[in-house]
Design an enzyme around this catalytic site. Sequence first.
Site, mmCIF file in Angstrom:
data_model
loop_
_atom_site.group_PDB
_atom_site.id
_atom_site.type_symbol
_atom_site.label_atom_id
_atom_site.label_comp_id
_atom_site.label_asym_id
_atom_site.label_seq_id
_atom_site.Cartn_x
_atom_site.Cartn_y
_atom_site.Cartn_z
ATOM 1 C CD GLU A 1 -2.630 -1.293 2.557
ATOM 2 O OE1 GLU A 1 -3.732 -1.855 2.531
ATOM 3 O OE2 GLU A 1 -2.114 -0.878 3.607
ATOM 4 C CB CYS B 1 3.408 7.571 2.910
ATOM 5 S SG CYS B 1 4.087 6.361 4.048
ATOM 6 C CB CYS C 1 7.832 -4.923 8.321
ATOM 7 S SG CYS C 1 9.311 -4.173 9.038
ATOM 8 C CB CYS D 1 7.767 -1.923 15.828
ATOM 9 S SG CYS D 1 9.341 -1.572 15.054
ATOM 10 C CB CYS E 1 4.241 -1.289 13.647
ATOM 11 S SG CYS E 1 4.107 -1.215 11.847
ATOM 12 N N GLY F 1 7.470 -1.953 5.621
ATOM 13 C CA GLY F 1 8.813 -2.476 5.418
ATOM 14 C C GLY F 1 9.927 -1.628 5.999
ATOM 15 C CB CYS G 1 2.204 6.692 11.269
ATOM 16 S SG CYS G 1 2.863 8.142 10.531
HETATM 17 N N1 SAH Z 1 9.971 0.738 8.856
HETATM 18 C C1 SAH Z 1 10.352 2.091 8.852
HETATM 19 C C2 SAH Z 1 9.451 2.959 8.025
HETATM 20 C C3 SAH Z 1 7.983 2.698 8.082
HETATM 21 S S1 SAH Z 1 7.111 2.937 9.604
HETATM 22 C C4 SAH Z 1 10.401 2.623 10.244
HETATM 23 O O1 SAH Z 1 9.935 1.968 11.156
HETATM 24 O O2 SAH Z 1 10.961 3.698 10.414
HETATM 25 C C5 SAH Z 1 6.781 4.682 9.647
HETATM 26 C C6 SAH Z 1 6.619 5.301 11.055
HETATM 27 O O3 SAH Z 1 5.376 4.934 11.660
HETATM 28 C C7 SAH Z 1 7.716 4.894 12.042
HETATM 29 O O4 SAH Z 1 8.284 6.041 12.596
HETATM 30 C C8 SAH Z 1 6.952 4.104 13.092
HETATM 31 O O5 SAH Z 1 7.590 4.224 14.330
HETATM 32 C C9 SAH Z 1 5.581 4.720 13.043
HETATM 33 N N2 SAH Z 1 4.487 3.886 13.538
HETATM 34 C C10 SAH Z 1 4.382 2.544 13.485
HETATM 35 N N3 SAH Z 1 3.211 2.130 14.046
HETATM 36 C C11 SAH Z 1 2.578 3.254 14.462
HETATM 37 C C12 SAH Z 1 1.310 3.492 15.094
HETATM 38 N N4 SAH Z 1 0.467 2.504 15.395
HETATM 39 N N5 SAH Z 1 0.976 4.771 15.361
HETATM 40 C C13 SAH Z 1 1.799 5.799 15.014
HETATM 41 N N6 SAH Z 1 2.981 5.633 14.409
HETATM 42 C C14 SAH Z 1 3.376 4.377 14.135
HETATM 43 FE FE1 SF4 Z 2 8.650 -1.406 12.795
HETATM 44 FE FE2 SF4 Z 2 8.578 0.187 10.611
HETATM 45 FE FE3 SF4 Z 2 8.497 -2.488 10.352
HETATM 46 FE FE4 SF4 Z 2 6.399 -1.213 11.371
HETATM 47 S S1 SF4 Z 2 7.187 -0.998 9.292
HETATM 48 S S2 SF4 Z 2 7.354 -3.135 12.163
HETATM 49 S S3 SF4 Z 2 7.392 0.450 12.496
HETATM 50 S S4 SF4 Z 2 10.183 -1.302 11.184
#
Ligand code: SAH
Ligand code: SF4
Length: 349
Positions: free
Chosen positions: A96, A109, A116, A120, A123, A166, A339
């Site tokens: 997406e 974006c 991924c 985290c 996420c 990712g 995000c």
């Molecule tokens: N994987 C990379 C880029 C994609 S995630 C990374 O983690 O940096 C993009 C952003 O969304 C990251 O800063 C992550 O910390 C944030 N993010 C992930 N889950 C979220 C959530 N549930 N609410 C708000 N931000 C979130």
């Molecule tokens: Fe973590 Fe970014 Fe992967 Fe989500 S997309 S699991 S925030 S590294």
Amino acid sequence: MNMARNTENLLDLRLSDLEAYFVSIGAKPFNARQAYKWIWQKDVLDVDEMTDLPKTLRQTLKENNTLQEPSLGEIQRSKDGTTKLQVVLQDGQAVECVLIPESQRNTLCISSQVGCAVGCRFCYTAGMGFSRNLTVSEIVGQYRLASRYAAEPWGRIDNVVMMGMGEPLYNLEAVVDACDILMDTNALGLGARKVTVSTSGVAPKIPELIERSRVGLAVSLNATTDEQRTKIMPINRKWNIAQLVEQLQKIPKPRRKRVFLEYVMLGGINDTMADAKRLLSIARRTGAKVNLIRFNPHPKADFLSPEEENVLQFQKFLVDNGVGAWLRKSRGQDIHAACGMLGKADKVR
Ligand code: SAH
Ligand code: SF4
């Protein structure tokens, strides 16, 4: 040219690789420049329409190459205008990307992988697991599809953030080439300040990204002590906060102006003034600016959004102490496009 590159799909190639490929099949480098402009500036994917290329070359390309981009799947538009595009890949998987129209600019974006592997805790994408890396054409293809979609109502997409699905630094080769095409004035011509790559903190790859690409860097710090960070981001066991800070400090001064610390605020977990103080210290030591993101709630994580008062106080503390800190608006929550909310439609076939 790096011979490991697969030259079959011409949309996977930067200009220098296309030139090398053309020379290898007996064509001229300037023919590569012509083809490159057709592909990236005139949006032409039919070799027969590339009328200034010699006929024999066109024939060779038709026999040996493809010009393959992903296709547009489901489209969902939020009440705030944010639009999520499903991008369907050749193998039937999908990623997406999210189009965020604003009065001053249009931001896209984009994703770098299907799923991924980082895991985290906050996420949504993490719940999909990891499927595979995207190719160059699949990464830049998101921009192509979104550009056509955005053109009529909103105009040109002038800002790209690699903050979708990712971990970009786990797919560095393709990400660097894709960013090159996005920024190359012979291709999509976005300014270096308009392209940002976000990493969850793959510390050893940061110098390589900085050296090989002019993009801006965002690091998802999200916590200010290793104990806290390891709990919400398992990658912190591999590379901790000190290692991240060390890599950021190595970035040449002018480039550091385009380094951001992303900080997802989780209610009651990392939103206290003690956290703000530690974040201030990290920002000062690295010269980075701060983007605060309110946690976007979803069923796969049981964190809480922070109290608005805490968010504002947190931001004010940073700003009052001389660190640039912005509050990212959470747009597109209603369509699962904000995000960390991508990943609903991982498979279409
Ligand atoms: N994987 C990379 C880029 C994609 S995630 C990374 O983690 O940096 C993009 C952003 O969304 C990251 O800063 C992550 O910390 C944030 N993010 C992930 N889950 C979220 C959530 N549930 N609410 C708000 N931000 C979130
Ligand atoms: Fe973590 Fe970014 Fe992967 Fe989500 S997309 S699991 S925030 S590294």
